[in-house]
Design a protein around this motif. Structure first.
Motif, PDB file in Angstrom:
ATOM      1  N   LEU A 241     -34.831  31.138 -62.314  1.00 43.34           N
ATOM      2  CA  LEU A 241     -35.782  30.029 -62.437  1.00 43.34           C
ATOM      3  C   LEU A 241     -35.071  28.685 -62.268  1.00 43.34           C
ATOM      4  O   LEU A 241     -35.589  27.774 -61.598  1.00 43.34           O
ATOM      5  CB  LEU A 241     -36.483  30.084 -63.789  1.00 43.34           C
ATOM      6  N   GLN A 242     -33.877  28.557 -62.822  1.00 43.17           N
ATOM      7  CA  GLN A 242     -33.103  27.319 -62.675  1.00 43.17           C
ATOM      8  C   GLN A 242     -32.750  27.083 -61.201  1.00 43.17           C
ATOM      9  O   GLN A 242     -32.806  25.950 -60.704  1.00 43.17           O
ATOM     10  CB  GLN A 242     -31.826  27.388 -63.512  1.00 43.17           C
ATOM     11  N   LEU A 243     -32.375  28.142 -60.505  1.00 38.63           N
ATOM     12  CA  LEU A 243     -32.031  28.020 -59.081  1.00 38.63           C
ATOM     13  C   LEU A 243     -33.248  27.621 -58.252  1.00 38.63           C
ATOM     14  O   LEU A 243     -33.132  26.849 -57.297  1.00 38.63           O
ATOM     15  CB  LEU A 243     -31.449  29.338 -58.560  1.00 38.63           C
ATOM     16  N   LYS A 244     -34.409  28.116 -58.643  1.00 38.44           N
ATOM     17  CA  LYS A 244     -35.647  27.734 -57.927  1.00 38.44           C
ATOM     18  C   LYS A 244     -35.855  26.227 -58.009  1.00 38.44           C
ATOM     19  O   LYS A 244     -36.206  25.575 -57.015  1.00 38.44           O
ATOM     20  CB  LYS A 244     -36.826  28.479 -58.540  1.00 38.44           C
ATOM     21  N   GLU A 245     -35.603  25.659 -59.186  1.00 37.65           N
ATOM     22  CA  GLU A 245     -35.768  24.208 -59.371  1.00 37.65           C
ATOM     23  C   GLU A 245     -34.760  23.425 -58.533  1.00 37.65           C
ATOM     24  O   GLU A 245     -35.034  22.309 -58.101  1.00 37.65           O
ATOM     25  CB  GLU A 245     -35.605  23.851 -60.853  1.00 37.65           C
ATOM     26  N   VAL A 246     -33.573  24.013 -58.303  1.00 38.67           N
ATOM     27  CA  VAL A 246     -32.559  23.360 -57.470  1.00 38.67           C
ATOM     28  C   VAL A 246     -32.899  23.479 -55.989  1.00 38.67           C
ATOM     29  O   VAL A 246     -32.803  22.513 -55.223  1.00 38.67           O
ATOM     30  CB  VAL A 246     -31.161  23.981 -57.728  1.00 38.67           C
ATOM     31  N   PHE A 247     -33.318  24.670 -55.579  1.00 37.97           N
ATOM     32  CA  PHE A 247     -33.493  24.940 -54.151  1.00 37.97           C
ATOM     33  C   PHE A 247     -34.769  24.340 -53.564  1.00 37.97           C
ATOM     34  O   PHE A 247     -34.820  24.029 -52.373  1.00 37.97           O
ATOM     35  CB  PHE A 247     -33.488  26.449 -53.894  1.00 37.97           C
ATOM     36  N   GLU A 248     -35.790  24.173 -54.373  1.00 38.59           N
ATOM     37  CA  GLU A 248     -37.062  23.659 -53.844  1.00 38.59           C
ATOM     38  C   GLU A 248     -36.885  22.293 -53.183  1.00 38.59           C
ATOM     39  O   GLU A 248     -37.282  22.115 -52.022  1.00 38.59           O
ATOM     40  CB  GLU A 248     -38.109  23.620 -54.956  1.00 38.59           C
ATOM     41  N   PRO A 249     -36.268  21.297 -53.858  1.00 40.90           N
ATOM     42  CA  PRO A 249     -36.058  20.011 -53.172  1.00 40.90           C
ATOM     43  C   PRO A 249     -35.054  20.104 -52.020  1.00 40.90           C
ATOM     44  O   PRO A 249     -35.159  19.357 -51.051  1.00 40.90           O
ATOM     45  CB  PRO A 249     -35.532  19.093 -54.281  1.00 40.90           C
ATOM     46  N   MET A 250     -34.098  21.017 -52.113  1.00 46.21           N
ATOM     47  CA  MET A 250     -33.137  21.171 -51.021  1.00 46.21           C
ATOM     48  C   MET A 250     -33.821  21.707 -49.765  1.00 46.21           C
ATOM     49  O   MET A 250     -33.501  21.303 -48.648  1.00 46.21           O
ATOM     50  CB  MET A 250     -31.998  22.104 -51.446  1.00 46.21           C
ATOM     51  N   LEU A 251     -34.780  22.617 -49.947  1.00 48.71           N
ATOM     52  CA  LEU A 251     -35.555  23.107 -48.797  1.00 48.71           C
ATOM     53  C   LEU A 251     -36.318  21.966 -48.137  1.00 48.71           C
ATOM     54  O   LEU A 251     -36.416  21.905 -46.905  1.00 48.71           O
ATOM     55  CB  LEU A 251     -36.537  24.197 -49.253  1.00 48.71           C
ATOM     56  N   GLN A 252     -36.848  21.078 -48.956  1.00 48.46           N
ATOM     57  CA  GLN A 252     -37.549  19.905 -48.414  1.00 48.46           C
ATOM     58  C   GLN A 252     -36.584  19.042 -47.606  1.00 48.46           C
ATOM     59  O   GLN A 252     -36.919  18.578 -46.512  1.00 48.46           O
ATOM     60  CB  GLN A 252     -38.143  19.078 -49.568  1.00 48.46           C
ATOM     61  N   SER A 253     -35.376  18.857 -48.125  1.00 51.94           N
ATOM     62  CA  SER A 253     -34.428  17.939 -47.475  1.00 51.94           C
ATOM     63  C   SER A 253     -33.924  18.470 -46.137  1.00 51.94           C
ATOM     64  O   SER A 253     -33.512  17.693 -45.282  1.00 51.94           O
ATOM     65  CB  SER A 253     -33.243  17.650 -48.407  1.00 51.94           C
ATOM     66  N   VAL A 254     -33.914  19.792 -45.964  1.00 58.20           N
ATOM     67  CA  VAL A 254     -33.466  20.355 -44.671  1.00 58.20           C
ATOM     68  C   VAL A 254     -34.655  20.804 -43.816  1.00 58.20           C
ATOM     69  O   VAL A 254     -34.500  21.557 -42.858  1.00 58.20           O
ATOM     70  CB  VAL A 254     -32.486  21.538 -44.881  1.00 58.20           C
TER      71      VAL A 254
END
Length: 415
Positions: A241-254
């Protein structure tokens, strides 16, 4: 060069790039430092520099289960399960993790389910070994998993989805898979949970081998003390769940969020259905073919012995060298190994095949041996006893190019 180098980086022409620009050509570095580049259609697209190799800003490194506040709760009564279900049914999405007896989703038993809806808290529901009791317990969660309005979050969700299929649960709802998310962010890296936790959260998780052991003394998770298993499973769900919170904005940025949401995550449903269905194997036809190959292999062996004038082990590089290069003197200029021995690889033998029929026999022998051992004899051994079919794994997050790969067995690579 200014126009071509970024284009080669965008298309990931690594080998060609080194050939044109020299060995210093590095796709990752160029991608990270190029502010804008031309796409295939000639328009300029902006490239966002994204840091994906260090722990995210503000996160303390060196964390683990011993020094990090958490609350992982054991849910081991019908009343506690109902309380958990009431909570989960109120969520827009929840993170979950299955714990099983082995890594084969089509041939394992469920040991427990872990759930998380906030980063420091998780719940673990143990399952008993008796399959009737286990099924009754899982059935309580069936409406939750099959509710299409509640999203599901996990690491390698296809595995969990397959496990649940064997217990009569057809999962529904929007998915977020942290493994696939990281694959879209950084396709060239590995995507296992422990590595991602250390890389992005500064957190070292409990390893499964620390609970089950390794090698001959290895046990399965069912034999692990319940308190330790609760902590291990709860940690998995909370970290995911913590990784989901990290990766969601990173997916947006790329610019990969829509790719994840519209293609990669929905594809999990398709691949899990394909894997669960399996592939029918004609065992009788393969057995007949195996015997035919065995006879052909023996004939090729005899033919090779006759042409060499001596009996030798065709599969032994040492004996093959002695026959081809010392006894028959086929090619004293053939390539040598670092230790000064003649090479007997396929490319060397192909080059010699026009000089003697024995080389063609040896190449045919090798081909038939490989086909027989790798496919004709091996595939029937991989048939699932419950379904009488072979269940391969289709991997979305292995090939950096984006294509699927297949393993156990590799059904995409059968001649």
């Amino acid at each position: 060069r200014e126009a071509l180098e970024p284009l080669f980086a965008e298309l990931e022409f690594r080998t060609l790039g080194r050939r044109v620009f020299g060995e210093a050509f590095n796709v990752s570095e160029i991608k990270a430092t190029t502010a804008s580049q031309m796409d295939l259609f000639g328009s300029t697209v902006t490239t966002v520099k994204t840091e994906t190799t260090t722990v995210i800003e503000g996160v303390q490194e060196g964390r683990n289960i011993e020094n990090t506040d958490h609350n992982y709760v054991l849910v081991d009564t019908p009343e506690k399960r109902q309380e958990l279900l009431n909570l989960l049914n109120q969520q827009e999405a929840f993170c979950f993790e299955t714990e099983t007896t082995c890594p084969d989703a089509n041939d394992c038993e469920l040991v427990g389910l872990a759930f998380s809806v906030n980063p420091s808290e998780a719940w673990y529901v143990p399952m008993v070994a008796d399959q009737l009791e286990c099924q009754a317990c899982i059935d309580e969660f069936k409406p939750l998993f099959e509710n299409p309005s509640i999203g599901k979050i996990g690491q390698n969700l296809k595995y969990d989805m397959l496990v649940l299929k064997w217990y009569g649960i057809e999962m529904q709802g929007e998915l977020f898979d942290t493994m696939l998310a990281h694959y879209l962010i950084d396709p060239d890296s590995r995507h296992n949970l422990d590595l991602l936790a250390e890389k992005y959260l500064g957190y070292t998780p409990v390893t499964v081998t620390s609970l089950t052991g390794k090698g001959k003394s290895q046990t399965d998770l069912r034999d692990v003390e319940l308190e330790k298993l609760k902590e291990f499973a709860g940690e998995d769900a909370a970290i995911t769940l913590q990784l989901k919170e990290v990766f969601e904005p990173m997916l947006q940025s790329v610019n990969a969020f829509s790719l994840a949401r519209e293609i990669e995550n929905p594809l999990i449903y398709v691949l899990s259905d394909m894997e669960r269905e399996g592939v029918k194997i004609d065992q009788a036809a393969l057995a007949e073919f195996s015997e035919q190959m065995r006879v052909e292999i023996l004939d090729l062996e005899k033919s090779s012995y006759d042409k060499a004038g001596v009996k030798f082990n065709i599969a032994s590089p040492k004996q093959l060298r002695e026959v081809l290069f010392d006894k028959l003197q086929l090619d004293p200029k053939a390539k040598k190994t670092k230790t000064g021995q003649y090479q007997t690889g396929e490319d060397v033998l192909m080059a010699l095949s026009s000089k003697s029929d024995i080389v063609k026999d040896i190449l045919d022998f090798r081909q038939l041996q490989k086909l027989k051992s790798t496919y004709v004899d091996a595939l029937p051994l991989m048939i699932n006893k419950k379904t009488n079919r072979i269940h391969t794994s289709y991997n979305q997050a292995v090939a950096a190019t984006g294509r699927l790969s297949s393993n156990n067995p590799n059904l995409q690579n059968i001649p």
